[in-house]
Design an enzyme around this catalytic site. Structure first.
Site, short mmCIF file in Angstrom:
data_model
loop_
_atom_site.label_atom_id
_atom_site.label_comp_id
_atom_site.label_asym_id
_atom_site.label_seq_id
_atom_site.Cartn_x
_atom_site.Cartn_y
_atom_site.Cartn_z
N GLU A 166 6.57 6.88 6.20
CA GLU A 166 7.15 6.95 4.86
C GLU A 166 7.59 8.37 4.48
O GLU A 166 7.03 8.99 3.58
CB GLU A 166 6.16 6.41 3.82
N GLU A 364 3.53 -2.11 8.13
CA GLU A 364 2.53 -2.30 7.07
C GLU A 364 2.99 -3.43 6.18
O GLU A 364 4.16 -3.50 5.81
CB GLU A 364 2.37 -1.06 6.17
C1 BGP Z 1 1.42 2.83 1.98
C2 BGP Z 1 0.81 3.96 2.78
C3 BGP Z 1 -0.57 3.67 3.22
C4 BGP Z 1 -1.45 2.90 2.25
C5 BGP Z 1 -0.69 1.78 1.56
C6 BGP Z 1 -1.47 1.10 0.45
O1 BGP Z 1 2.47 3.30 1.22
O2 BGP Z 1 1.58 4.23 3.94
O3 BGP Z 1 -1.14 4.88 3.64
O4 BGP Z 1 -2.10 3.75 1.38
O5 BGP Z 1 0.55 2.23 1.06
O6 BGP Z 1 -1.29 1.75 -0.77
P1 BGP Z 1 -2.47 2.09 -1.77
O7 BGP Z 1 -3.60 2.58 -0.94
O8 BGP Z 1 -1.93 3.14 -2.69
O9 BGP Z 1 -2.77 0.81 -2.49
#
Ligand code: BGP
Length: 459
Positions: A166, A364
Site C-alpha cells: 500500500e 488482503e
Molecule cells: C491494511 C493494511 C494492514 C492491516 C489492514 C487492516 O490496509 O495493509 O496492515 O492493518 O489494513 O486494517 P486495520 O488494522 O486498520 O483494521
C-alpha cells in the site's frame, strides 16, 4: 453452484513484520516509526498497546508455521522488518535478524508453504525517519541498498517479492491525513513522499532484474473502488477526482509507466507539483512488474461537493469530492466501513481492462470484528460472519476469473489476530484467535472452513 478456482491457486494469509513479530528490545532490532510512535504518542493508540509484544512471531514462528500447515495454507505473505535487519537503516546487518528470516523462509518451504516477502509495510527505521524518511532521496538510496541485501540474502529461496505494501498509505496517512507518524498535513510533501516511494520501488525492481535470481517481483496496492452517488455529471466528476487522486495517481505510474496527465494539470494549477530528479520519469516508464497484489476492504461512495469550499488553506484532494454514506448500505460496524463484495469483481475487471490483465492475486481481504470473545462457544470463536464474508467475496472473485481476469490466488487478512496500526487488538481479523495475555492460539471456525476450501480448491 460450485465455485472451483484455477489450478495451483494460492490459498493463504497475509500479515506484516511490525504487526506480528514483536519489537522487544534485544537481539539487535533497531527502532522503527511504530515502535517509536506507539510508545511516545500512546494515547493515539487503542488501549495504549504498543508494537512491543504483539503475537511475538519472532519467538513463536515455529508454532505459527505449524498452525498454518494445520489449516493447509499453501502460501503466506509477510514482510521483512527493515529496522530488524539493518538497525540503523543503512550499514551493518544484524546477523540474528538474517538468521531469523532464513529460519522463517526455510520453515515455510519445508511445510510446503510458499513464502511471499514484502520489503516495506509502513515501517520506516527511526534513524532514517530522522533524516526525513522518504522525503529525502538519500533514504530512497538506502531503501535500494536494503532491497539488494534482501535479494542477496534470501533471493535463492523466495520466489515472490514485493517492494511495498500500500505505497499510498505512508504518503497519505503520514503526510496528509495525520494518521501515521510523522503526522504532517501538507499535500506537496505527501506528493513528494509518494513520488519518492515510486522511485524506490522502481530502483528495487531494476536491481532485482539485474540480479536475475529467478523469481518474480511486484507491488501490493490497496484499491478502493469509487462509486458516484448518481449519474448526475457533477457526481460522476467528483468520483473521477477521488479515483484520480487515490488510485490512478499510484496505479498508473507503477502499472502503465506514466502519471495521469489530468493529475499533473491539476497539480500545476494549484502549484502542488513535487520536485523530481532528472531521469525519474524514464525510470518509471521502463520499470515493469511481474505480479500485482491487491488489498480490498471497502468501496468509496462519492458525491459532488454541496458547498463551495475556501481554497486558501492547505490543498486537499477532498476539495474535489465528498464521501457519503449510502443509505441502507451493509456495514462492518466494528471498523465503520461498508461491506461490498461486488467491489472485488469490479477490481478484477478493472485490472483486466485497464491494466493489461496483469497476473494478480488478492493479497488482503478480511473482516475485523470487535469483541470476538462474545462468539466463543466450545472453546472456539464461532465466526460464521467471517465465513459468510469470505464466501461472498470469493464468489465475486470467481465471477471475475470466469470473465477472464488473471487472478492467481487469495490471501486472507490475516493468519492470526494481529496488532493494528491504530486499533491495536480491538478488532480481530485472524483465522486463529490470539489470547494477548497468555499468547495462546486457538483456531476459529473460519480457519477450519478455509482448510476445507483449500482441500477442495473451492466450495
Ligand atoms: C491494511 C493494511 C494492514 C492491516 C489492514 C487492516 O490496509 O495493509 O496492515 O492493518 O489494513 O486494517 P486495520 O488494522 O486498520 O483494521
Amino acid at each position: 453452484k460450485k465455485y472451483l478456482f484455477p489450478e495451483k491457486f494460492w490459498w493463504g494469509a497475509s500479515t506484516s513484520a511490525t504487526q506480528t513479530e514483536g519489537a522487544e528490545p534485544g537481539d539487535g532490532k533497531g527502532e522503527n516509526i511504530w515502535d517509536y510512535s506507539s510508545r511516545k504518542f500512546n494515547s493515539r493508540f487503542y488501549d495504549g498497546i504498543t508494537s512491543e509484544r504483539t503475537s511475538t512471531f519472532y519467538k513463536n514462528y515455529k508454532t505459527d508455521i505449524k498452525l498454518m500447515k494445520d489449516i493447509h495454507l499453501n502460501s503466506f505473505r509477510t514482510s521483512i522488518s527493515w529496522s530488524r535487519l539493518i538497525p540503523e537503516g543503512t550499514g551493518k546487518i544484524n546477523e540474528k535478524a538474517a538468521k531469523f528470516y532464513n529460519n522463517v523462509i526455510d520453515g515455510l518451504i519445508e511445510e510446503g508453504i510458499e513464502p511471499f516477502m514484502n520489503l516495506y509495510h509502513f515501517d520506516m527505521p527511526m534513524a532514517l525517519q530522522e533524516k526525513g524518511g522518504f522525503e529525502n532521496r538519500e533514504v530512497v538510496e538506502a531503501y535500494a541498498e536494503y532491497a539488494k541485501k534482501c535479494f542477496e540474502l534470501f533471493g535463492d529461496r523466495v520466489k515472490y517479492w514485493f517492494t511495498f505494501n500500500e505505497p499510498m498509505i505512508p504518503a497519505e496517512a503520514g503526510y496528509l491525513h495525520d494518521r501515521h507518524y510523522p503526522y504532517v498535513v501538507d499535500f506537496k510533501r505527501a506528493a513528494k513522499v509518494l513520488h519518492n516511494i515510486i522511485i524506490a520501488h522502481c530502483k528495487a525492481v531494476k536491481i532485482y532484474r539485474n540480479m536475475k535470481p529467478g523469481g518474480q517481483i511486484g507491488i501490493i496496492m490497496d484499491v478502493i473502488p469509487v462509486y458516484p452517488r448518481s449519474e448526475n455529471p457533477e457526481d460522476v466528476k467528483a468520483a473521477e477526482a477521488a479515483d484520480l487522486f487515490y488510485t490512478r495517481s499510484i496505479n498508473e505510474p507503477v502499472l502503465l509507466g506514466e502519471y495521469p496527465q489530468e493529475l499533473i494539470e491539476i497539480l500545476r494549477e494549484y502549484n502542488q507539483v513535487p520536485e523530481t530528479e532528472e531521469g525519474d520519469l524514464d525510470l518509471i516508464k521502463e520499470t515493469k512488474i511481474d505480479l500485482l497484489g491487491i488489498n480490498y476492504y471497502k468501496p468509496r461512495r462519492v458525491k459532488a461537493k454541496e458547498y463551495e469550499i475556501n481554497k486558501n488553506g492547505i490543498f486537499m484532494p477532498e476539495w474535489f469530492f465528498d464521501s457519503y454514506e449510502m443509505p441502507g448500505r451493509r456495514m462492518n460496524r466494528s471498523r465503520g466501513i461498508e461491506i461490498y463484495p461486488e467491489g472485488i469483481y469490479d477490481i478484477a475487471l478493472m485490472i483486466k481492462e485497464k491494466y493489461n490483465n496483469i497476473p494478480w492475486f488478492v493479497s488482503e481481504n478480511g473482516i475485523g470484528i470487535e469483541g470476538e470473545e462474545k462468539f466463543i462457544k466450545d472453546g472456539m470463536v464461532q465466526d460464521q460472519y467471517r465465513i459468510d464474508f469470505l464466501k461472498e467475496h470469493l464468489q465475486y472473485l470467481h465471477k471475475g476469473i470466469e470473465e477472464g481476469s488473471n487472478c492467481l490466488g487469495y490471501q486472507m487478512w490475516t493468519f492470526i489476530d494481529c496488532w493494528s496500526w491504530i486499533n491495536a487488538y480491538k478488532n480481530r481479523y485472524g483465522f486463529y484467535r490470539l489470547d494477548y495475555e497468555t499468547q495462546e492460539r486457538t483456531v476459529k471456525k473460519s480457519g477450519l472452513w478455509f482448510r476445507d476450501v483449500i482441500d477442495n480448491n473451492g466450495f
